[in-house]
Motif scaffolding. Structure first.
Motif, PDB file in Angstrom:
ATOM      1  N   LEU A  47      52.682  24.144  57.298  1.00  0.00           N
ATOM      2  CA  LEU A  47      52.506  22.872  57.282  1.00  0.00           C
ATOM      3  C   LEU A  47      53.137  22.244  58.534  1.00  0.00           C
ATOM      4  N   GLN A  48      54.209  22.440  58.983  1.00  0.00           N
ATOM      5  CA  GLN A  48      55.010  22.224  60.084  1.00  0.00           C
ATOM      6  C   GLN A  48      54.214  22.502  61.430  1.00  0.00           C
ATOM      7  N   LEU A  49      53.617  23.581  61.666  1.00  0.00           N
ATOM      8  CA  LEU A  49      52.818  23.788  62.804  1.00  0.00           C
ATOM      9  C   LEU A  49      51.683  23.188  62.708  1.00  0.00           C
ATOM     10  N   ARG A  50      50.978  22.872  61.598  1.00  0.00           N
ATOM     11  CA  ARG A  50      49.756  22.082  61.506  1.00  0.00           C
ATOM     12  C   ARG A  50      49.872  20.804  61.903  1.00  0.00           C
ATOM     13  N   HIS A  51      51.158  20.117  61.529  1.00  0.00           N
ATOM     14  CA  HIS A  51      51.617  18.839  62.027  1.00  0.00           C
ATOM     15  C   HIS A  51      51.708  18.691  63.318  1.00  0.00           C
ATOM     16  N   ALA A  52      52.205  19.675  63.880  1.00  0.00           N
ATOM     17  CA  ALA A  52      52.739  19.623  65.541  1.00  0.00           C
ATOM     18  C   ALA A  52      51.376  19.832  66.096  1.00  0.00           C
ATOM     19  N   ARG A  57      47.111  17.324  69.444  1.00  0.00           N
ATOM     20  CA  ARG A  57      45.872  16.943  69.700  1.00  0.00           C
ATOM     21  C   ARG A  57      45.764  15.419  69.674  1.00  0.00           C
ATOM     22  N   SER A  58      46.281  14.827  69.154  1.00  0.00           N
ATOM     23  CA  SER A  58      45.978  13.285  69.134  1.00  0.00           C
ATOM     24  C   SER A  58      46.768  12.751  70.449  1.00  0.00           C
ATOM     25  N   LEU A  59      47.611  13.415  70.817  1.00  0.00           N
ATOM     26  CA  LEU A  59      48.322  13.038  72.425  1.00  0.00           C
ATOM     27  C   LEU A  59      47.368  13.278  73.412  1.00  0.00           C
TER      28      LEU A  59
END
Length: 63
Positions: A47-52, A57-59
């Motif tokens: 979950l941490q890696l997916r959030h990062a 990706r959004s940046l």
């Protein structure tokens, strides 16, 4: 088969509780508890890696 060969009783002291059970069963429970802890830790890390990755990706896609 392993549990049937290790039926000697053993006493476990855990958080103030005294449990008496066969050694094979105690080892089985310990293995299951270890697998659950590892699965939870792995899930949290995923979950941490997916959030990062989503944040990165959004940046990079924002104009």
């Amino acid at each position: 088969m392993f549990i049937l060969q290790n039926l000697d009783s053993t006493t476990l002291e855990l958080f103030g509780w005294d449990l008496t059970m066969p050694l094979g069963v105690a080892l089985l429970f310990a293995a299951i508890a270890g697998a659950v802890v590892i699965a939870i830790a792995g899930g949290v890390r995923i979950l941490q890696l997916r959030h990062a990755a989503n944040r990165q990706r959004s940046l990079t896609t924002d104009p």
